[in-house]
Design an enzyme around this catalytic site. Sequence first.
Site, mmCIF file in Angstrom:
data_model
loop_
_atom_site.group_PDB
_atom_site.id
_atom_site.type_symbol
_atom_site.label_atom_id
_atom_site.label_comp_id
_atom_site.label_asym_id
_atom_site.label_seq_id
_atom_site.Cartn_x
_atom_site.Cartn_y
_atom_site.Cartn_z
ATOM 1 N N ASP A 309 -5.763 -12.715 -48.687
ATOM 2 C CA ASP A 309 -6.058 -13.405 -47.587
ATOM 3 C C ASP A 309 -6.609 -13.435 -47.221
ATOM 4 O O ASP A 309 -7.709 -12.393 -46.884
ATOM 5 C CB ASP A 309 -4.751 -14.130 -47.581
ATOM 6 C CG ASP A 309 -4.867 -15.255 -46.802
ATOM 7 O OD1 ASP A 309 -5.370 -16.077 -46.235
ATOM 8 O OD2 ASP A 309 -3.314 -16.108 -46.422
HETATM 9 C C1 NOJ Z 1 -5.307 -17.745 -44.121
HETATM 10 C C2 NOJ Z 1 -4.138 -18.656 -44.786
HETATM 11 O O1 NOJ Z 1 -3.419 -17.781 -45.078
HETATM 12 C C3 NOJ Z 1 -4.737 -18.794 -46.050
HETATM 13 O O2 NOJ Z 1 -3.725 -19.279 -46.960
HETATM 14 C C4 NOJ Z 1 -6.486 -19.454 -46.229
HETATM 15 O O3 NOJ Z 1 -6.061 -19.987 -47.724
HETATM 16 C C5 NOJ Z 1 -7.183 -18.436 -45.521
HETATM 17 N N1 NOJ Z 1 -6.495 -18.526 -44.552
HETATM 18 C C6 NOJ Z 1 -8.757 -19.209 -45.172
HETATM 19 O O4 NOJ Z 1 -8.108 -19.529 -44.902
#
Ligand code: NOJ
Length: 773
Positions: A309
């Site tokens: 993430d």
């Molecule tokens: C953080 C989020 O937790 C995740 O779900 C998302 O896909 C990513 N950022 C990218 O934007």
Amino acid sequence: MLKCTNKTMKKHKMLLVMVSVVLFVACADKPTDYLALTPPNENTNDLIEARVADLLSKMTLEEKIGQMNQYNGFWDVTGPTPQGGDAAKKYKHLRKGYVGSMLNVTGVKEVRAVQKIAVEETRLGIPLIIGFDVIHGYKTISPIPLAEAASWDLKAIKHSAQIAAEEASAAGINWTFAPMVDVSRDARWGRVMEGAGEDPFLGSQIAIARVEGFQGDDLSKFNTVAACAKHFAGYGFSESGRDYNTVDVGTSTLNNIIFPPFEAATKAGVRTFMNSFNELNGIPATGNKFLQRDILKGKWNFDGFVVSDWGSILEMQAHGYAKDGKQAAELAINGGSDMDMESYLYVEELANLIKEGKVDEALITDAARRILRVKFELGLFDDPYRYLDEQREKEVTGKTEFQEAVLDMAKKSIVLLKNENNLLPLKNSGQKIALIGALANDKTSPLGSWRVGADDGTAVSVLEGMKAYSGNKVSYSKGADVSVGKTEFGTELTINTTDKSGFPQAISEAKNADVVVMVLGEHGLQSGEGRSRTDLGLPGVQQELLEAVYKVNKNIILVLQNGRPLILNWADEHIPAIVEAWHLGTQSGNAIAQVLYGDYNPSGKLPMTFPRNVGQVPIYYNYKHTGRPTLPGQDVVFWSHYQDVENSPLYVFGHGLSYTNFEYSDLKITVNAKERVTVAFSLKNTGERKGKEVAQLYLNDMFASVTRPVKELKAFELVDLNPKESKRIEFTLAKDELGFFNNEGDFVLEPGDFKVFVGGSSAAKLEQKFELK
Ligand code: NOJ
């Protein structure tokens, strides 16, 4: 004539692979020859594996690591190239082939600009995979995922993902960071809006529908995108519902509640996974070998790739797990994370870690292989510009067919929570209607959270939707704002205002009306990532507004717009009709109006329990008995209960009404020799309108070596019934559906007594016992 037996077919396939590889290798002098020579539509697994292997054999270690590096869009590609700082560094990396993927670069023009650098300026010309959060639509927005889940309509959910894929891929996107398949039992957690609710079975079915919808049957088609099951794992169990918080869960919950939707997504062929920000039982998910290597890539045999993430590799330092960035990179790759989203650590540290013998180079090759495999599957090597057609982008974006589909999905997602004295549907003419609430006139909020591709102000408001019905006289007053401040997306928000200056007008209009429609709830950006709440009531002065209006007119229809279960005790006690309309996306207002006027008979059912107060959270229908279960009305002290509120929720999981009524009867269970259990029952529409019911089957394994929940959803069906029509419904449960994971993580089926319940919610009353021998 050539006779194709299995054996000869295999031989031909092998031959084709060998010829292709020989040809491909022999002619591939220049980097871009990889692109020109690959025969299109020959994406058989063997051929892809051969092409990946060949490409890998030509790559330097740094180039392989480059594939594992993902950057956020870092400069305005239509402007000058970055000259200094981080952006210049990233730009250099891109031109060297040290970037495998980018996110948040959208639109054909922008994507073409970055793709051109990767393909035409790097040594090997390996195309980028472009990722984006297409969570519930790209430009055309469908209901938030939690709302879609309330439809229990898998076909519609799949279609919604399909159109999202078509619109996003036309804008150059290859990969969506969806679906989020985290089960959650805690409405405080803002991200419940992004998932399918609290149930692992419903969650699994929806995970499959979404993966199939996004990916289609052939990833190389220009209207499909690779899907991503996230966040692996346990993120939905963040302590106290506070986002990014610690997760500590036992094996039984992990195996039986958290894992199933992820495993279902894997079986459905999801090509990527995203790990999660949280630690799980002391180990951050991003560096968690057990999750990523033992379970996902081991037990489930997942051959796609895992992306971290955003910055989650770096965050392992803050977790107190890695002492510095270098160690974080080591832990992440050894733990099974294949791609680094925005931590910049793989690109900086991995090569040194290999030199020092802390990371095995085979892991790098494996990660690069996984990433390249997906790129080949997407057809990016056959033509890296295949998704980049400005004409198609223009034609596809926001097209009528998409508007129709999101409208249909929005109507299906609405849940009628209460409808006393048939206040709903509204009469078509002759009525004075007071429409009250800032949300009723909002064209942005209904888009909900996580709709990064969409433009503000593009949703149909309730006020606009109601205008389509001209027979009544509708007045509008705001009453109170929902919510003051700026979000990270730049949208101005007035959160929890205390301004009551709009009350008098709303009250006076309500006084003169036959019916009041109040649209209250959360602004679309009050749920979602980083938006946890401890007070789940109506934000700001909305509750006061509701009560003030009620004093002058009791004929209120409360339309809720929200991204999570709210506390609605007062409303439930006083307001005759309550409609759960979530954040329904672009066509929100039209969908709501059609339901209010009865042109669409609602059939949605709650995918999450609505508590009576926050103190009950986490609350869910598939709880355990305990040694001291408390029966309703039992006035005793030493039993599992609260002193101040009953155990039951306000609205149970699976609850949802219709403008007609349904009756369940004649339950019959047959257990046959193959350990298949057939459950049959009659379902009748006893009312005067055509309607659709989500018939639900729950199971209780009464005694087991690991205690089982009081009820578990095992099957459901959407049944359309004309007035007075009756149908015999039959569900067959296979052996697998009666078992569970024990604490060793093994799936077991134990003979013994089971109870089956059928009905229109998890409070299903029609029950019968059977024995599995
Ligand atoms: C953080 C989020 O937790 C995740 O779900 C998302 O896909 C990513 N950022 C990218 O934007």
